[in-house]
Design a protein around this motif. Structure first.
Motif, short mmCIF file in Angstrom:
data_model
loop_
_atom_site.label_atom_id
_atom_site.label_comp_id
_atom_site.label_asym_id
_atom_site.label_seq_id
_atom_site.Cartn_x
_atom_site.Cartn_y
_atom_site.Cartn_z
N LEU A 62 8.34 16.53 -17.59
CA LEU A 62 7.39 15.47 -17.28
C LEU A 62 6.60 15.90 -16.05
O LEU A 62 7.15 16.02 -14.95
CB LEU A 62 8.11 14.15 -17.01
CG LEU A 62 7.23 12.98 -16.58
CD1 LEU A 62 6.28 12.56 -17.70
CD2 LEU A 62 8.08 11.78 -16.13
N TYR A 63 5.31 16.18 -16.23
CA TYR A 63 4.44 16.53 -15.11
C TYR A 63 3.81 15.25 -14.56
O TYR A 63 3.34 14.39 -15.33
CB TYR A 63 3.35 17.50 -15.55
CG TYR A 63 3.86 18.85 -15.99
CD1 TYR A 63 4.11 19.84 -15.06
CD2 TYR A 63 4.11 19.12 -17.34
CE1 TYR A 63 4.59 21.09 -15.46
CE2 TYR A 63 4.58 20.35 -17.75
CZ TYR A 63 4.83 21.33 -16.80
OH TYR A 63 5.30 22.56 -17.21
N GLY A 74 10.98 15.46 -2.28
CA GLY A 74 11.07 16.62 -1.40
C GLY A 74 10.15 17.76 -1.75
O GLY A 74 10.11 18.76 -1.03
N ARG A 75 9.39 17.64 -2.83
CA ARG A 75 8.45 18.68 -3.25
C ARG A 75 7.03 18.27 -2.87
O ARG A 75 6.72 17.07 -2.80
CB ARG A 75 8.51 18.89 -4.76
CG ARG A 75 9.87 19.28 -5.30
CD ARG A 75 10.28 20.66 -4.84
NE ARG A 75 9.29 21.67 -5.21
CZ ARG A 75 9.22 22.88 -4.66
NH1 ARG A 75 10.04 23.23 -3.68
NH2 ARG A 75 8.31 23.75 -5.08
N PRO A 76 6.12 19.26 -2.60
CA PRO A 76 4.71 18.88 -2.40
C PRO A 76 4.23 18.04 -3.57
O PRO A 76 4.38 18.41 -4.73
CB PRO A 76 4.00 20.23 -2.33
CG PRO A 76 5.06 21.17 -1.84
CD PRO A 76 6.34 20.70 -2.45
N GLY A 77 3.64 16.88 -3.26
CA GLY A 77 3.53 15.83 -4.27
C GLY A 77 2.26 15.75 -5.07
O GLY A 77 2.17 14.90 -5.97
N ALA A 130 14.21 14.03 -11.32
CA ALA A 130 14.42 15.09 -10.32
C ALA A 130 13.36 16.16 -10.44
O ALA A 130 12.97 16.56 -11.54
CB ALA A 130 15.81 15.70 -10.50
N ALA A 131 12.85 16.63 -9.31
CA ALA A 131 11.79 17.63 -9.29
C ALA A 131 12.35 19.02 -9.50
O ALA A 131 13.43 19.36 -9.00
CB ALA A 131 11.02 17.56 -7.98
N ASP A 132 11.62 19.84 -10.25
CA ASP A 132 11.99 21.22 -10.52
C ASP A 132 11.54 22.09 -9.35
O ASP A 132 10.34 22.27 -9.14
CB ASP A 132 11.33 21.68 -11.82
CG ASP A 132 11.67 23.12 -12.18
OD1 ASP A 132 12.42 23.77 -11.43
OD2 ASP A 132 11.16 23.60 -13.21
N VAL A 171 3.91 17.71 -9.53
CA VAL A 171 5.33 18.04 -9.61
C VAL A 171 5.76 18.08 -11.07
O VAL A 171 5.17 17.42 -11.94
CB VAL A 171 6.20 17.03 -8.83
CG1 VAL A 171 5.96 17.16 -7.33
CG2 VAL A 171 5.93 15.60 -9.30
N ALA A 172 6.80 18.87 -11.34
CA ALA A 172 7.43 18.92 -12.66
C ALA A 172 8.78 18.22 -12.54
O ALA A 172 9.62 18.62 -11.72
CB ALA A 172 7.61 20.36 -13.12
#
Length: 727
Positions: A293-294, A304-307, A318-320, A310-311
């Protein structure tokens, strides 16, 4: 002649006029309907033309360049707000030209084409606005699809033979529909489905036997009748900006992202996507493919990932960590809008990304990029850089439709002056100006460009007692003609600047020496090719200057000047010709004009002049209200009798262009340069938009100003373009 400070007179010298997720349209910055009053557009540009994001006031030809001057910061080739690109190369494919406006949403039609929604100037029986179009696989507009709206289309969903349409409108076709309706996917006829909404519809999804509608919450409706589906409760109430039905779940994006049961609307507590910022940051687009899901939006970080992109795990959110697209920079259409990712599409091993950003995959980008869907790395697809945000990207067949608020491709950034190739009018990429006075003249020499704030009137028309003039110190800025960099060695501060011109590589300026008399003394200062003063001398007669130019190697000052006969009687003049070398007045030049001259155009050894005069006395009474032609020695032209101005003394702006004379007055016209008779408009009906014209080898180049162009749902945009026509 080049435009100078505007005239504050009742007689106008006006320029006569002078820019979605796959299956889900996001609530993006500046997405709105334009006012319903008619507005101009760029639907019929000349074959050779470049468009600027502001007014183009002046064009000047010099060598192998044409220089444009005005109130713009970018200039480039016009694209319109929608285009079709080859998915393998990024090259243009055929597409209908949208004259102006915005594209907000697209959906594939399942046959290699697209349905396109936005606000791009579609006519409606009661107003002008809205936008709904079917683009066929061959890049043409479907002639059998006749759906119209009277406002913005911001959401589309296709289910079988029905196209659901949402936005901000009151009519769909001839039927009354409040922001939501359905049309036949075949011919665009309005369908019985009715579920009027009080607020703008931002998102639509169709499937599972119902239609999901996003506004400030989510509702579910029967896809045939529009009746509300009982038992469905909205999973959010904070505004819907992304909606996706996938994998037996309904994903809803706003300030947060939730997963809901598509039957009841109940949210899944196991799906927990945390954005690390609040406020106006939102999820704008969702795409599900290959078990991923992108999610795209404007958040700084997600899980916690640049937003920005995100994948996510579609089950848990949960972000990949292996997906690192590095999308950053940029803003939305309006300065206060956040940048972000506004739409996504997948095609084989490509992830197409549209939005408002300056970098993607760690490389420079202009709001559009193609990435590796596994890693986020940039793929080698040469998509264009676009000047404003991309709202919609959808792949159909082997082509991608890209739509948004943009209108320029690969634009060049330059403030107020652009250098264009004299043959193609392509902007010169290495030419970049950062400083420019707002008003005045642009004059060209082989070694430099000069811009200065000259004064069109030459005097303060409201002053009734000393001082009669407003004192000022103006800067004549010099620019390198190849780079646009300020040439400080040739830049000068001039007290009471009244005119400037060039003779060869010399800069010539006129300055007023007195402010307490109505007819002051003036001085000419000549700067050499090195930028140093080489000589200075007085203008032979006292008076005020409105324009300075050259003729046949001499200087020509126009305005109003005091003199007297040997017997002491007044014998004023409005034009003075004098030596470029020492200022000696050419006594043989004496057109005996009975009022001030405010503009002059010189072509070879012919002079045209305009102003508030009625007669030109050249040996006998010579009736020439406001406009005249003469030789370089002030010999009269018996054939030049412009009937258009016979009843009034007038203020005109002039440009001599070969066998024609362009005049700007109540309306712009082209005259026969020999007779003064009005001739057919050589620009194909664009004369009323023209602000400046120059003659080039293969035709005419002209700058324009257009007020009220619809860009991004606003018709308050002041735009302009430089065009060329053969003559």
């Amino acid at each position: 002649m080049s435009p100078r400070r505007p005239l504050a007179v009742a007689l106008p010298l006006a320029l006569a006029l002078g820019l979605a997720a796959s299956g889900a349209a996001a609530l993006r910055p500046a997405e709105r309907s334009a006012p319903v009053e008619p507005y101009p557009d760029f639907g019929d540009l000349p074959a050779v033309a470049v468009v600027a994001n502001g007014r183009v006031d002046q064009v000047v030809s010099s060598g192998d360049r044409v220089f444009a001057r005005g109130g713009f910061t970018t200039i480039g080739r016009y694209t319109g707000p929608g285009r079709v690109l080859d998915t393998a190369t990024g090259a243009d494919r055929p597409a209908p030209v949208l004259p102006s406006g915005q594209v907000s949403v697209t959906v594939p039609d399942g046959q290699g084409g697209w349905y396109v929604g936005g606000d791009f100037g579609v006519d409606h029986p009661t107003s002008r606005g809205g936008g709904l179009q079917h683009v066929l696989a061959d890049g043409t507009a479907d002639p059998d699809f006749h759906a119209t709206t009277d406002g913005l289309v911001s959401a589309l969903a296709l289910q079988g033979d029905t196209l659901y349409v949402g936005g901000d409108f009151g009519h769909l076709g001839a039927a009354t529909r409040g922001n939501l309706g359905a049309v036949s996917a075949t011919d665009g006829s309005t369908q019985p489905f009715r579920a009027d909404q009080d607020t703008r519809v931002t998102e639509l999804e169709a499937g599972a036997g119902r239609v999901y509608v996003g506004t400030d919450h989510v509702e579910a409706f029967d896809p045939v009748t529009g009746a509300t589906v009982p038992g469905f409760v909205s999973p959010t109430d904070d505004g819907v900006s992304a909606l996706l039905l996938a994998g037996g779940r309904l994903y809803v994006g706003g300030a947060r992202l939730v997963a809901a049961d598509p039957v009841t609307g109940a949210t899944d507590p196991a799906f927990d996507v945390q954005a690390d910022d609040t406020g106006e940051y939102r999820f704008h687009t969702l795409l599900s493919t290959g078990g991923t899901l992108y999610a795209g939006g404007s958040h700084a970080t997600v899980d916690g990932r640049p937003g920005r992109l995100v994948a996510l795990d579609p089950a848990t959110g949960a972000a990949d960590p292996a997906f690192d697209p590095r999308v950053s920079g940029g803003t939305g259409t309006w300065p206060s809008a956040n940048g972000g990712v506004f739409d996504l599409a997948v095609h084989g091993g490509q992830l197409w990304v549209g939005g408002a950003f300056a970098r993607a995959g760690g490389e420079p980008a202009g709001n559009l990029a193609v990435l590796d869907p596994a890693t986020g790395a940039r793929l080698d697809v040469a998509v264009p850089s676009l000047d404003r945000q991309v709202n919609a990207v959808d792949v159909s067949g082997d082509a991608a439709y890209v739509g948004g608020h943009f209108y320029l491709e690969d634009p060049v950034t330059t403030h107020g002056i652009a250098a264009l190739d004299a043959t193609t009018l392509e902007p010169v990429p290495g030419f970049h100006v950062t400083r420019l006075p707002w008003w005045g003249d642009l004059v060209a020499a082989p070694n430099a460009l000069y811009a200065g704030q000259t004064h069109f009137y030459g005097y303060d028309r409201y002053a009734t007692a000393p001082p009669y003039f407003t004192a000022s110190t103006d800067r004549v800025l010099a620019y390198d003609p190849d780079t646009g960099a300020v040439d400080r060695g040739r830049t000068h501060r001039v007290r009471n600047l009244t005119g400037l011109t060039t003779v060869g590589n010399h800069l010539v300026v006129a300055q007023r020496l007195e402010d307490d008399v109505k007819f002051p003394r003036n001085r000419i200062v000549v700067y050499g090719p090195h930028g140093k003063v080489v000589r200075a001398f007085p203008v032979p007669l006292r008076g005020y200057l409105s324009y300075l130019t050259s003729v046949d190697g001499d200087l020509l000052a126009v305005g109003s000047f005091k003199r007297s006969t040997a017997e002491g009687y007044p014998r004023n003049t409005a034009m003075v010709r004098f030596s470029f070398r020492d200022g000696a007045r050419r006594a043989y030049f004496d057109p005996k004009i009975d009022g001030p001259v405010y503009d002059a155009a010189v072509q070879g050894r012919t002079i045209f002049a305009s102003g508030l005069f009625h007669r030109v006395f050249q040996g006998v009474d010579f009736d020439r209200p406001g406009l005249t032609r003469m030789s370089a020695r002030s010999g009269k032209s018996e054939q030049f009798r412009p009937a258009s101005f016979a009843a009034n003394r007038v203020l005109l702006r002039l440009s001599a262009v070969g066998d024609k004379l362009w005049v700007g007055w109540f309306r712009n016209e082209f005259l026969d340069a020999a007779t003064g008779e009005v001739v057919d408009d050589p620009t194909g009906g664009r004369a009323d938009d023209i602000s400046s014209v120059v003659r080039v080898r293969d035709g005419l180049d002209f700058g324009t100003v257009l007020y009220g162009v619809n860009i991004a749902g606003s018709s308050w945009n002041v735009m302009g373009y430089v065009g060329r026509v053969a003559d």
